[in-house]
Design a protein around this motif. Sequence first.
Motif, PDB file in Angstrom:
ATOM      1  N   ILE A 194     -12.296   5.994  -1.962  1.00 37.64           N
ATOM      2  CA  ILE A 194     -11.444   5.065  -2.798  1.00 37.64           C
ATOM      3  C   ILE A 194     -12.096   4.092  -3.380  1.00 37.64           C
ATOM      4  CG2 ILE A 194      -9.557   3.556  -3.113  1.00 37.64           C
ATOM      5  CD1 ILE A 194      -8.060   5.228  -1.339  1.00 37.64           C
ATOM      6  N   GLU A 210     -15.966   5.912   0.965  1.00 38.19           N
ATOM      7  CA  GLU A 210     -14.763   5.625   1.111  1.00 38.19           C
ATOM      8  C   GLU A 210     -13.870   6.187   0.673  1.00 38.19           C
ATOM      9  OE1 GLU A 210     -14.282   2.755   3.074  1.00 38.19           O
ATOM     10  OE2 GLU A 210     -16.515   2.382   3.184  1.00 38.19           O
ATOM     11  N   THR A 266       1.915   1.864  -3.566  1.00 37.82           N
ATOM     12  CA  THR A 266       0.833   2.324  -4.389  1.00 37.82           C
ATOM     13  C   THR A 266       0.518   3.953  -3.949  1.00 37.82           C
ATOM     14  OG1 THR A 266      -0.269   0.263  -4.251  1.00 37.82           O
ATOM     15  CG2 THR A 266      -1.557   2.139  -5.039  1.00 37.82           C
ATOM     16  N   CYS A 283       0.837  -1.329   0.140  1.00 32.61           N
ATOM     17  CA  CYS A 283      -0.054  -0.067  -0.191  1.00 32.61           C
ATOM     18  C   CYS A 283       0.778   1.316  -0.034  1.00 32.61           C
ATOM     19  CB  CYS A 283      -0.831   0.037   1.124  1.00 32.61           C
ATOM     20  SG  CYS A 283      -0.091  -0.008   2.608  1.00 32.61           S
ATOM     21  N   SER A 310     -10.247   7.745  -7.011  1.00 39.25           N
ATOM     22  CA  SER A 310     -10.215   8.360  -5.575  1.00 39.25           C
ATOM     23  C   SER A 310     -10.617   9.690  -5.944  1.00 39.25           C
ATOM     24  CB  SER A 310      -8.580   8.438  -5.394  1.00 39.25           C
ATOM     25  OG  SER A 310      -8.505   9.119  -4.518  1.00 39.25           O
ATOM     26  N   THR A 313     -12.017   0.545  -5.756  1.00 44.22           N
ATOM     27  CA  THR A 313     -11.069  -0.256  -6.352  1.00 44.22           C
ATOM     28  C   THR A 313     -11.757  -0.746  -7.725  1.00 44.22           C
ATOM     29  OG1 THR A 313     -12.213  -2.267  -5.162  1.00 44.22           O
ATOM     30  CG2 THR A 313     -10.509  -1.145  -4.082  1.00 44.22           C
ATOM     31  N   SER A 314     -10.533  -1.340  -8.364  1.00 42.92           N
ATOM     32  CA  SER A 314     -11.034  -1.886  -9.871  1.00 42.92           C
ATOM     33  C   SER A 314     -11.897  -3.073  -9.708  1.00 42.92           C
ATOM     34  CB  SER A 314      -9.656  -2.395 -10.453  1.00 42.92           C
ATOM     35  OG  SER A 314      -8.971  -3.431  -9.714  1.00 42.92           O
ATOM     36  N   SER A 315     -11.807  -3.911  -8.636  1.00 43.01           N
ATOM     37  CA  SER A 315     -12.700  -5.068  -8.547  1.00 43.01           C
ATOM     38  C   SER A 315     -14.223  -4.850  -8.191  1.00 43.01           C
ATOM     39  CB  SER A 315     -12.425  -5.962  -7.344  1.00 43.01           C
ATOM     40  OG  SER A 315     -12.200  -5.322  -6.211  1.00 43.01           O
ATOM     41  N   ASN A 349      -7.354   1.054 -12.165  1.00 43.86           N
ATOM     42  CA  ASN A 349      -6.700   0.610 -11.038  1.00 43.86           C
ATOM     43  C   ASN A 349      -7.183   0.996  -9.808  1.00 43.86           C
ATOM     44  OD1 ASN A 349      -4.627   1.105  -8.698  1.00 43.86           O
ATOM     45  ND2 ASN A 349      -3.846  -0.592  -9.990  1.00 43.86           N
ATOM     46  N   GLN A 350      -7.749   2.335  -9.736  1.00 45.15           N
ATOM     47  CA  GLN A 350      -8.431   2.708  -8.569  1.00 45.15           C
ATOM     48  C   GLN A 350      -9.318   4.158  -8.943  1.00 45.15           C
ATOM     49  OE1 GLN A 350      -6.162   3.001  -5.302  1.00 45.15           O
ATOM     50  NE2 GLN A 350      -5.555   5.149  -5.616  1.00 45.15           N
TER      51      GLN A 350
END
Length: 505
Positions: free
Chosen positions: A482, A480, A310, A307, A357, A484-486, A354-355
């Motif tokens: 953020i 959140e 990242t 992390c 934010s 995530t990609s998932s 990827n993300q």
Amino acid sequence: MIKKNWKELMVGAFGSLLLYLIVVVEVDPLAMIMVLTSIFIASVLYNVFHGRGMIGAAGVAKMPELLSFDEIGGQEIAKRELMEALDFLVHGDDLSRYGIRPLKGILLAGPPGTGKTLLAKAAAHYTDSVFLYAAGSDFVEMYVGVGARRVRGLFKEARQLTIKQKKKNAIIFIDEIDVLGGKRDSTTHAKEADQTLNQLLTEMDGLFSQDLPRIFMIAATNRKDMLDDALLRPGRFDRQIQIDLPDKQGRLQILGIHALNKPLSVDVILDLIADQTFGFSGAQLESLMNEAAVYAFREQKELIEQCHLTQAIDKVLLGETSDRRTNEEERRRIAIHELGHAIAAETFRPGSVNQVSLSPRGMTMGYVRQNPKENTNVYSKSDLEEQIKISLAGAAAEEIFYGERSTGSRQDFDHALQIVETMIRSGLTRLGIVKMEMLTHEAAMTECQNILNDLMEQTRSCLDERRNCVESLLPILLQEEILTSSALQHAISESKKGTCTNGVA
């Protein structure tokens, strides 16, 4: 500031002192004139001797802390080509058998931060040579002839140090040589810069002879097109080595080198970081590893975790997180804007996000970090159109939910216009094969508007079909900060609307 302007401060103080002595103390003006004349003559003599190298070549630094080529990652082709050229110094006695003329100089050209200075230092280590460093600006002076004398002093010092240290070779490295070796103006041959360049050309012509010590020239620049043709010809800089940004394997090597002195967790996957840092230079990768260590130190962690790496990517790309605050409505608009980018990117290029934010960094209030496409140097028309649609998707999402755009899309539009210009220059538009200089401003703007309006309509249609994705992801992102990609991929796969391929429903 004081160190930078010490000369100006001394002149001001000295002038005030003289005024005080003449007006208040009533010192004899004739005596004062004699003192000023003596000071002027002393300063002129100092500059003359200083320029000739009697006091030392200005700006020259000896770098004893050399390194080997094994300590440099990501430039295998450049290292191999440089080592081959340096073998002419190492095995110079065998050259006459093949009738080979020794190389006189090497020019390292490439973007900033790619390791040109490191390669020059490694060259001195490889050849066991004296190494002298100077910057191009060290030879630029307002006094006529000083720059040329400093060039002579630099080469003279290289010879003297080589003899003193009982070595055969000396390597002179001049960084940012475009300052010293820029193209000469045909109308002003007497300029100080031209005299300095002429002296450098003369010294390089006489570098190699049968006598020792041998002096080898290495120079670096990121603006090779600015250099004078006489400097680039064979016999001066015999080889021009391009130092490019590292590929994935090179980035992995550089990350591994800078990780040697850092306590990494066993869970850290540097290969994943190398994937996400496409376009990073060696200097940026070093900064990334350093920033990751700073993040671990802030959290008082014993080991650097994934992390932290990242977060360091975002820090290097966008800057540190800021404390700027926005109201809820503005925050919601930013979230919708970024979700538009993310959903379009994931639709046109699955797995590319990827993300997402909402954390303010640098000048941005939110951002989408994508997994860049590796080793792509040639783009098709559809590739460029996808990039444009992803850039326009933020504004398209705002139009869908608010009915209008905002100033937050300004940079997106600039990026889209740059891509459209690339398409026109590459003959990928309805204009056919043309030169931008041959087009009228009206014709170019009309084509740009037609392309952008068409792609904006496709993007808006695609996002409108996935409106439920934005609505389902919006509260998660707002809470959140953020995404995530998932989570993004899951929301798109759960969409009940039809698929959108290449912007067409």
